[in-house]
Design an enzyme around this catalytic site. Structure first.
Site, mmCIF file in Angstrom:
data_model
loop_
_atom_site.group_PDB
_atom_site.id
_atom_site.type_symbol
_atom_site.label_atom_id
_atom_site.label_comp_id
_atom_site.label_asym_id
_atom_site.label_seq_id
_atom_site.Cartn_x
_atom_site.Cartn_y
_atom_site.Cartn_z
ATOM 1 N N GLY A 113 -6.883 3.560 3.180
ATOM 2 C CA GLY A 113 -6.167 4.398 4.130
ATOM 3 C C GLY A 113 -5.549 3.655 5.304
ATOM 4 C CG PHE A 114 -6.102 4.115 8.420
ATOM 5 C CD1 PHE A 114 -4.945 4.497 9.101
ATOM 6 C CD2 PHE A 114 -6.885 5.092 7.828
ATOM 7 C CE1 PHE A 114 -4.600 5.837 9.195
ATOM 8 C CE2 PHE A 114 -6.537 6.434 7.914
ATOM 9 C CZ PHE A 114 -5.388 6.810 8.606
ATOM 10 C CB SER A 138 -4.603 -6.362 10.413
ATOM 11 O OG SER A 138 -5.943 -6.410 9.992
ATOM 12 C CG ASP A 161 -1.940 -1.094 1.149
ATOM 13 O OD1 ASP A 161 -2.693 -1.096 0.163
ATOM 14 O OD2 ASP A 161 -1.987 -1.949 2.049
ATOM 15 C CG HIS A 194 -3.591 -0.517 -3.417
ATOM 16 N ND1 HIS A 194 -4.392 -0.934 -2.375
ATOM 17 C CD2 HIS A 194 -4.335 0.376 -4.123
ATOM 18 C CE1 HIS A 194 -5.564 -0.326 -2.444
ATOM 19 N NE2 HIS A 194 -5.546 0.484 -3.482
ATOM 20 C CG ASP A 197 -6.702 -4.250 -0.350
ATOM 21 O OD1 ASP A 197 -6.308 -4.792 0.687
ATOM 22 O OD2 ASP A 197 -6.156 -3.240 -0.850
ATOM 23 N N GLY A 243 -9.976 -6.076 5.407
ATOM 24 C CA GLY A 243 -10.779 -6.794 6.398
ATOM 25 C C GLY A 243 -10.960 -8.274 6.122
#
Ligand code: DX5
Ligand code: ZN
Length: 204
Positions: free
Chosen positions: A144-145, A200, A38, A69, A177, A179
């Site tokens: 973003g996160f 994550s 990212d 990305h 992409d 979660g």
């Protein structure tokens, strides 16, 4: 659990930056098919991540494909840099550039073309130039996160795009992409997704 035709990419955004060499080698051993970087500039999204210099330094640790990305403003100014640092797949957000021109440029440079569509963007908005696209990333979080919750309406978008791809026999793969975790991966695969990008859930 995961069908052999389904590919897995690892997104390093929330991984321990002091440990990338070992992580990349472990990711390869675990059978992942690619690495997702990212790239963030503090403008298009309110976060920073992965400069070309860092990606270039990591290139030597694994032969797996690198996907950049580009979650940045004016990606057109930086495409060459990301090609030069060893990226094989470049993902653009269509609202950030003259998308058809950049996709043609990537094709001319033998780079796999990829377009990311935000949760509020409809599949119909990319159909006009789908012949220039090799891969579509359906964003299942707002960019973003890491560590955000999977947006369930993404499943309908996967099904919709998959139908279009099958009905028109298009050589386009679908990635998801944001979660992704062991609790939702089966539903995502059943919806017709080809490539799952894990962040994550791998590292935390
Ligand atoms: C979000 C990024 C994702 C993110 C995924 O802007 O595009 O690639 O790293 O991380 P998780 O899996 O934690 O949502
Ligand atoms: Zn991403």
């Amino acid at each position: 659990m995961i069908n052999k035709n389904i590919k897995k990419f690892a997104s390093l955004l929330t991984a321990d930056a002091g440990n990338y060499e070992k992580l990349l080698k472990d990711i390869e051993k675990e059978g992942f098919n690619g690495i997702h970087f990212d790239v963030m500039d503090g403008h298009f999204v309110k976060n920073f991540a992965f400069s070309p210099q860092i990606i270039k330094s990591l290139r030597k640790y694994t032969p797996l494909p690198f996907q950049a990305h580009l979650e940045i403003e004016s990606p057109s100014d930086f495409i060459d840099l990301f090609i030069e640092c060893g990226c094989n797949i470049i993902t653009l957000h269509p609202q950030t550039c003259k998308i058809k021109r950049e996709l043609r440029y990537l094709r001319a440079r033998n780079i796999t073309t990829s377009v990311a569509i935000d949760p509020d963007i409809k599949i119909s908005e990319i159909l006009d130039y789908i012949s220039l696209i090799d891969n579509v990333i359906i964003m299942s979080v707002y960019p973003g996160f890491g560590k955000q919750k999977f947006l369930v309406h993404s499943l309908e978008k996967i099904k919709n795009l998959k139908n279009i791809i099958i009905n028109n026999q298009l050589p386009v793969t679908i990635s998801i992409d944001g979660g992704i975790n062991p609790n939702n991966e089966n539903q995502i695969i059943e919806s017709g997704c080809d490539i799952l990008i894990y962040g994550s859930s791998l590292f935390n």
